[in-house]
Motif scaffolding. Structure first.
Motif, PDB file in Angstrom:
ATOM      1  N   ARG A 152       0.659  -1.260  -0.015  1.00 18.66           N
ATOM      2  CA  ARG A 152       0.026   0.204  -0.008  1.00 18.66           C
ATOM      3  C   ARG A 152       0.907   1.367   0.055  1.00 18.66           C
ATOM      4  NH1 ARG A 152      -5.037  -1.456   4.087  1.00 18.66           N
ATOM      5  NH2 ARG A 152      -5.865  -3.360   3.049  1.00 18.66           N
ATOM      6  N   LYS A 153       2.148   1.040   0.001  1.00 18.05           N
ATOM      7  CA  LYS A 153       3.187   2.105   0.124  1.00 18.05           C
ATOM      8  C   LYS A 153       3.773   2.119  -1.425  1.00 18.05           C
ATOM      9  CE  LYS A 153       3.937   1.987   4.700  1.00 18.05           C
ATOM     10  NZ  LYS A 153       5.273   1.740   5.971  1.00 18.05           N
ATOM     11  N   VAL A 166       8.166   5.040   0.650  1.00 19.33           N
ATOM     12  CA  VAL A 166       7.433   6.204   1.403  1.00 19.33           C
ATOM     13  C   VAL A 166       6.118   5.733   1.519  1.00 19.33           C
ATOM     14  CG1 VAL A 166       9.112   7.757   0.479  1.00 19.33           C
ATOM     15  CG2 VAL A 166       7.041   7.123  -0.819  1.00 19.33           C
ATOM     16  N   LYS A 167       5.271   6.430   2.493  1.00 19.66           N
ATOM     17  CA  LYS A 167       3.753   6.083   2.525  1.00 19.66           C
ATOM     18  C   LYS A 167       2.948   6.301   1.500  1.00 19.66           C
ATOM     19  CE  LYS A 167       3.095  10.548   5.023  1.00 19.66           C
ATOM     20  NZ  LYS A 167       2.508  11.305   6.350  1.00 19.66           N
ATOM     21  N   SER A 169       0.496   6.211  -1.500  1.00 20.26           N
ATOM     22  CA  SER A 169       0.299   5.181  -2.549  1.00 20.26           C
ATOM     23  C   SER A 169       0.593   5.710  -3.870  1.00 20.26           C
ATOM     24  CB  SER A 169      -1.398   5.102  -2.329  1.00 20.26           C
ATOM     25  OG  SER A 169      -1.760   6.227  -2.787  1.00 20.26           O
ATOM     26  N   LEU A 170       0.300   4.777  -4.964  1.00 18.71           N
ATOM     27  CA  LEU A 170       0.668   5.302  -6.399  1.00 18.71           C
ATOM     28  C   LEU A 170      -0.460   6.141  -6.874  1.00 18.71           C
ATOM     29  CD1 LEU A 170       2.900   4.616  -8.201  1.00 18.71           C
ATOM     30  CD2 LEU A 170       1.156   3.003  -9.478  1.00 18.71           C
ATOM     31  N   SER A 171      -1.682   6.102  -6.493  1.00 22.85           N
ATOM     32  CA  SER A 171      -2.692   6.998  -6.927  1.00 22.85           C
ATOM     33  C   SER A 171      -2.462   8.665  -6.146  1.00 22.85           C
ATOM     34  CB  SER A 171      -4.185   6.582  -6.617  1.00 22.85           C
ATOM     35  OG  SER A 171      -4.270   6.129  -5.252  1.00 22.85           O
ATOM     36  N   GLU A 172      -1.846   8.515  -5.128  1.00 20.37           N
ATOM     37  CA  GLU A 172      -1.489   9.645  -4.509  1.00 20.37           C
ATOM     38  C   GLU A 172      -0.241  10.531  -5.146  1.00 20.37           C
ATOM     39  OE1 GLU A 172      -2.786   9.307   0.050  1.00 20.37           O
ATOM     40  OE2 GLU A 172      -0.886   8.256  -0.521  1.00 20.37           O
ATOM     41  N   HIS A 186       2.404   1.554 -16.320  1.00 17.78           N
ATOM     42  CA  HIS A 186       1.761   0.345 -15.721  1.00 17.78           C
ATOM     43  C   HIS A 186       0.833   0.499 -14.631  1.00 17.78           C
ATOM     44  CE1 HIS A 186       2.492  -3.817 -13.896  1.00 17.78           C
ATOM     45  NE2 HIS A 186       2.552  -4.288 -14.950  1.00 17.78           N
ATOM     46  N   LYS A 187       0.250  -0.647 -14.382  1.00 16.92           N
ATOM     47  CA  LYS A 187      -0.713  -0.451 -13.127  1.00 16.92           C
ATOM     48  C   LYS A 187       0.139  -0.201 -11.719  1.00 16.92           C
ATOM     49  CE  LYS A 187      -1.250  -5.383 -11.920  1.00 16.92           C
ATOM     50  NZ  LYS A 187      -2.107  -6.322 -11.570  1.00 16.92           N
ATOM     51  N   SER A 188       1.452  -0.575 -11.815  1.00 15.63           N
ATOM     52  CA  SER A 188       2.230  -0.300 -10.506  1.00 15.63           C
ATOM     53  C   SER A 188       3.309   0.557 -10.714  1.00 15.63           C
ATOM     54  CB  SER A 188       2.854  -1.854 -10.084  1.00 15.63           C
ATOM     55  OG  SER A 188       3.525  -2.191 -10.998  1.00 15.63           O
TER      56      SER A 188
END
Length: 236
Positions: A152-153, A166-167, A169-172, A186-188
Motif C-alpha cells: 500500500r506504499k 514512502v507512505k 500510494s501510487l494514486s496519491e 503500468h498499473k504499478s
C-alpha cells in the motif's frame, strides 16, 4: 537562480545585465547571482552550479557553439540561451539544445516573455519533498526516475541511485505529480519522461540503464503523452 553570462563585449554585457535587473524589479524576483565569464574554462568551472547561461556565439578566440557542445557532455541541467548579432548561427543553436536564440541588441519585450517561461520552469523544478530515510536534504521531483507500488506504499528511485519506501500510494503520487512530466506506464509504475532513453514494446529504457515495464493497457496513452511532452520541449 544563478545566471552565467558568457560574452566579451562590455556593452552587450551591460545591456543584458540591465535587462535582467529590470525584469527582476518588474516581477519582484531576486536573482541569487549573475556571473560574467569571458572564456570557456570559466564557463566549465561554473556551469554545474548554474541555472541559466546566456552564451554569445562569437568570442575572441572561441566559438560559443563549441562551448555548448562541450556543455552537452557534462550532464548539467543549465538552460542555454544563445545571444548573437548574427542570424547565421540559428540552426547551430539546435545542436546544443539551446532554449532560445536572442538576436542582439536584445529587445526588452522578447526578453521578458522568454524570462517568464524560464522562471515558470525554474520554480516548477524547485518543487519537491523531504524523506530522510532516502536522503537528508530535499528531494526534487525532477530527481525521481520512477515510482513503483509496494503493497500500500511506494518505492521511489532517484537519479543518484538512492531509493526508499514512502507512505504515499501510487494514486496519491499521480495526483501530486500531475503538473510534472510524469505518467503511468503500468498499473504499478509511474515514470519521469525526462529519464526516458527509448521505449520498447514491453519495457521503457532509462538513461541510467534501468528498465521499467509498459503494459498494453497503458501503452497507447503513455506514448501519446510522451510525444506531447517531447513536442513541448522542442517548442521551448
Amino acid at each position: 537562480m544563478k545566471i552565467l553570462i558568457c560574452d566579451n563585449n562590455p556593452d552587450d554585457i551591460h545591456h543584458l545585465s540591465h535587462l535582467l535587473n529590470e525584469y527582476c524589479a518588474f516581477r519582484q524576483l531576486a536573482i541569487q547571482e549573475i556571473k560574467i565569464c569571458h572564456h570557456s574554462n570559466e564557463v566549465y568551472r561554473s556551469i554545474q552550479d548554474c541555472d541559466l547561461l546566456f552564451l554569445d556565439v562569437e568570442l575572441d578566440h572561441e566559438n560559443g557553439i563549441d562551448i555548448g557542445m562541450q556543455i552537452k557532455t557534462m550532464n548539467c541541467r543549465s538552460k542555454i540561451i544563445i545571444t548573437s548579432a548574427f542570424q547565421d548561427y540559428l540552426i547551430a543553436g539546435y545542436k546544443i539544445n539551446a532554449r532560445r536564440y536572442l538576436l542582439k541588441p536584445i529587445e526588452k519585450i522578447e526578453f521578458f516573455i522568454e524570462m517568464d517561461s524560464i522562471m515558470n520552469d525554474y520554480f516548477k523544478n524547485q518543487q519537491g519533498f523531504y524523506e530522510r530515510t532516502i536522503q537528508p536534504g530535499k528531494i526534487f521531483y525532477h530527481q525521481i526516475l520512477f515510482i513503483e507500488a509496494y503493497n500500500r506504499k511506494t518505492q521511489i528511485t532517484l537519479e543518484n541511485g538512492k531509493s526508499g519506501i514512502v507512505k504515499h500510494s501510487l494514486s496519491e503520487w499521480i495526483e501530486i505529480l500531475k503538473e510534472q512530466p510524469f505518467d503511468q506506464s503500468h498499473k504499478s509504475v509511474v515514470v519521469n519522461f525526462k529519464a526516458i532513453q527509448t521505449i520498447g514494446k514491453q519495457d521503457i529504457y532509462l538513461h541510467n540503464g534501468q528498465t521499467v515495464p509498459v503494459s498494453r493497457h497503458y501503452r497507447k496513452s503513455f506514448l501519446q503523452n510522451y510525444i506531447n511532452y517531447l513536442q513541448c520541449e522542442d517548442y521551448e
